[in-house]
Structures are given as C-alpha cells and as structure tokens.
Scaffold this active site. Sequence first.
Site, PDB file in Angstrom:
ATOM      1  N   CYS A   8       6.989   8.213  33.755  1.00 19.32           N
ATOM      2  CA  CYS A   8       8.025   6.728  33.240  1.00 19.32           C
ATOM      3  C   CYS A   8       8.844   5.863  35.330  1.00 19.32           C
ATOM      4  CB  CYS A   8       8.843   6.898  32.712  1.00 19.32           C
ATOM      5  SG  CYS A   8      10.185   7.916  33.717  1.00 19.32           S
ATOM      6  N   ASP A  24      11.186 -50.165  15.641  1.00 18.84           N
ATOM      7  CA  ASP A  24      11.328 -50.521  16.451  1.00 18.84           C
ATOM      8  C   ASP A  24      12.233 -50.297  17.606  1.00 18.84           C
ATOM      9  OD1 ASP A  24       8.476 -50.418  17.130  1.00 18.84           O
ATOM     10  OD2 ASP A  24       8.102 -52.364  15.821  1.00 18.84           O
ATOM     11  N   CYS A  36       9.830  10.580  38.195  1.00 18.03           N
ATOM     12  CA  CYS A  36       9.166  10.316  37.129  1.00 18.03           C
ATOM     13  C   CYS A  36       7.916   9.959  37.574  1.00 18.03           C
ATOM     14  CB  CYS A  36       9.678  10.328  36.215  1.00 18.03           C
ATOM     15  SG  CYS A  36       8.654  10.861  34.213  1.00 18.03           S
ATOM     16  N   CYS A  60       9.494  13.830  34.214  1.00 22.30           N
ATOM     17  CA  CYS A  60      11.116  13.877  34.172  1.00 22.30           C
ATOM     18  C   CYS A  60      11.295  14.465  32.385  1.00 22.30           C
ATOM     19  CB  CYS A  60      11.910  12.980  34.881  1.00 22.30           C
ATOM     20  SG  CYS A  60      11.532  11.922  32.588  1.00 22.30           S
ATOM     21  N   CYS A  84      10.590  12.747  30.084  1.00 22.62           N
ATOM     22  CA  CYS A  84       9.007  12.114  29.459  1.00 22.62           C
ATOM     23  C   CYS A  84       7.669  13.158  28.884  1.00 22.62           C
ATOM     24  CB  CYS A  84       7.952  11.510  30.646  1.00 22.62           C
ATOM     25  SG  CYS A  84       8.854  10.316  30.607  1.00 22.62           S
TER      26      CYS A  84
END
Length: 538
Positions: free
Chosen positions: A120, A352, A117, A33, A36
């Site tokens: 990605c 306690d 793509c 794409c 990218c």
Amino acid sequence: MPGFQEWRKVCSMFPLKERDWPIAQKLLTSGACPRCIFRFCCVGIQTLYRLPLQDLARDLHAFLKMGQKDEPQAEGNNEEDEPPSKRLRLEERGAEEQSALASDGNVALPERTPTVCTLCLGILQEFAQKDFVRKVCQKVYSAGYQFASFVFSVSLPAQLSVREHAAWLLVRQEMGKQGLSLEKDDIVQLKEAYKWIIHPLFSEELGVQIDSKSSFEVSVIFSHPETDGDCHFLATACPDCFRPTKNKQSVFTRMAVVKALEKIKEEDFRKKFPCLPSSPETSCVALEIECNHAAVFVAGRYNKYSRNLPQTPWVIDGERKMESSVEELISQHLIDVFKADSFNFSSSGREDVDVRTLGKGRPFAIELVNPHRTQFSAQEMKELQQKINSSSDKIEVRDLQLVTREAVGHMKEGEEEKTKCYSALIWTEKPIQKTDIEFLDDLKQELQIAQKTPLRVLHRRPLAIRPRVIHTMKTEYIDEHHFRLQLKTQAGTYIKEFAHGDFGRTKPNIGSLMKTTADILELDVESVDVDWPPALDD
C-alpha cells in the site's frame, strides 16, 4: 506456554483460516503491513481495519507464531471439513513446533513491521491516522464551504496496481497448492479498506456524515515518486495500452496500467517484476488535497429594456463592443453571493442587441461552478432578486429560484415547438393606407415560410433552409410609411428577415406579400411561451 483461551482470543481478533497461514507469513516477511495481509486473505470485517496499527502488528505476530496447520479453530471460524480428531489443544504442542508457522522451511517472522508497506506504500499506515485526517480537515475549514454532508475520494498511484497484481499472483499460487482458487475481485480493494478506516475519522472530525451522493467532495491525490518506474516495463510489453494524450502529463494512468495488467501474460509479468516487490524507503505523499462542490443552478426570467445591450458579452477580434450584457448584469451578483468560481449562462433562445424583451420575460438558467455557499431561503433569494433589479435599469429579473440540473433541461425541451410573440415597427418604401395592411390580419391559415440561414448569422450557423410557421398576425396602422405588426410565431423564426426578406432568403416575407420594399425599425419580444421556471408569488 500460551493456553488455549489465549489462542481463542487471538483467533477471534484475526479470523484467518488454516489456509491463510502460509500466505500471511509470506506477506508479512516480504514487508506487507497487517491491513494489507488481511486484504489479501479476503478479510472483510471493517472494524478490524480500524484497530490501531501497532496492536494489529503485535497480535498478528502472536497469531502466526502460535499456529500450525492443524491448530484448533476459534469459535465461529471452524472449518466444516476438518475432522474433530485434528482439533488438538495448543498446550499439547511442543516448543519445537511453536517456533515456526509451518514445518516446510518458511522463513522466520520479522520482529517488527517494515516502516513502509510494500503493497500500500503507506496508504493504510501513515495516511490512515488521525493526524492526516486533521490535516485534510484544516484544508476543508480554510476553504470556507457550506455543506451538510460530504463524499471522500482518493486517487492512488498507478504503480500500486502493479504491486497488487504481483502479490495476487503469489497468493493465488499459494492457494493453488491447497487446491483453492483466488480471483482478483476476491481481494479487498485498497480504496475500500482505506475508506473503512478513514470515513469514521472524517465524520468525527467534521461533524457531518459521509454520503456517496453528497454534492460536496473532498479528494486527495497521492503520488509515490520512488516507485514511478514500476509501471515502465508495461509500456514495452503492451505498447497499445499507453498512448499519449494532450491533457495527461504521463501515459501511465491508472486505467492504462489496469488495462495492460489484464492483457499481459503471467509468465511475461513474472520475468519483468518480482513477486513480491521490495519495500520502499519512503511513503506516498499527498500531492493535492482538494475541495469541490457540485454546481448549483439558479433560474428565472429576465426582461431587457435597452436596445444597446447584448444578451452575452459582445467581443469581436478581442475587442469588446458593448460595455456590459444581460448575462453579466445578472451573473455577477450570483457569483458574489454564492462564492462560485465561474458560471455558465443559458436561456430559452436569445434576442439581438437592439431587441427588447418585455412581458413576463425570457427564461434563463445559470450554472454556478464550485459554489462555496449553497443554502438560501426563499426570502434570501427574493432579496437577491431585488438587489439585481436595483443595480441596473437595463434589465429586470423575476421568479429567481434554485433548481436542479434535470429541471434546466425543461427549458430546452421542445424549444422549436414553442411559440413566441413579437411586436415589430415596420417601414415600407411605398406609401400605404390602412386597407393595404388589413389582408395580413385576414390570413386565417398559418403562414408557412422557408428561411435560409440569414447572412448576419451565417458565420456562426450552418447553411440550411429551415421551415417556420407564422401562426397569427395583427396590424396597427401608424402613417403612410409605418405600421406596427404583432406576430405569434414558431420559436426559432428570424423576425427581421421575415420583414425585409434578406435578399430573398426568406420566402414569403412582408415585402413580397405587400409587393414593396419593407424593413423592420424596432422589434420587441412580447412573450416566450415556455412554462418554466415555475412562477413565484410576488
């Protein structure tokens, strides 16, 4: 024929250099794409990634079709080492030269960007749109959290690292032909580019700012089943990087894959994985959308007035021994008001089940895990304190307040160096007179004692001999078999064992000092000398 002004306009939108043209063309034709492509051309202009994907694809095609290696550069993007004689106007080019990016046989550009793509897997496409942001925000709204800012995080499929490694090898090879180098860190990381796009969309939708230090986190876990097999060859090539763990469903974690990619030789990688990989049929899926708020801490002091109430739930072999506990009487109200998932209780020591805690009380802190409400005024905290106190006559809290995680550490700092004051009702087998106990008041020097781990706690404490200090003692005669003893001791002293000796495991002890058998009937904690949390005005 396009003019030079149009060329300049396209170049100003896409600041790619001459060296990027063959790289951009190969990435585009292989199914990457536009976003990218910019990443692998090391374009770090955030606003460029935020432009609509359709516009980026259209203009990138135009940019590549118009250019050749010696095309003129846009203003602000001139190559300093290029001679002016090479800067020819676009309109001087012939139609034949415009038909391809370069004259070295590069394949023709596709008419449109592939649906998904190859690099990605749709992260910078489908999942960088407003529709996805709205889907995530609906999850945030429905969760009902209170927040003034947030941090957004993503978990990406491990196979993306394999695909990016393949693309990096290809791009590095292309740049090597030009005498240039490309390190992996030079490429814009997918997560980084994704956040450049998505952060402004989230801020606009939620109406608050992104803050990396925010306590509220919105996270998305992506997966891509179609390409899960991309990582499998690494297990054979680098078996020591993939070792099964109890909590992981798959050995192919992102960290394991990255480690293997750093280790595998380039020639071995190229034999097993294509550069570039094929385009998938499907996009990633948002496997989980989660919201989580960092823990908040509430501190205070508690008094315990019952001799039948443990500090924490008392369960032995799965059977509950006491109806409730200090921890539960306090925490349940906090859980309800803060709308937290769970809690962790801690305190400065413990008493306690049959020991009362009086005076100003014992410091405590409660960690509230994943609270949905976190903002409270001082008045609201005071009202919450009153609600806790009115719900039971067995306990009472004071100085209830919100504190930081770091502040909780002050409660434990130097705990054994702190002092505690007790009031103990002592029984003696031998009849005594007031003069028989006065010598305890007259012990001017601090009394050093040695305590072997008491028998009653040996099942949960390691066997050891612990030196402790009795700082002061003060007696009050009651009758021939009883007296009250006020003690100020080093924190961590076992008072009951100091009274009866624990079959000689505590030396000296009250019995040995008085040369009789002694035991403790009642014990109260009068003060815990830890100056925390800060006292609040009533």
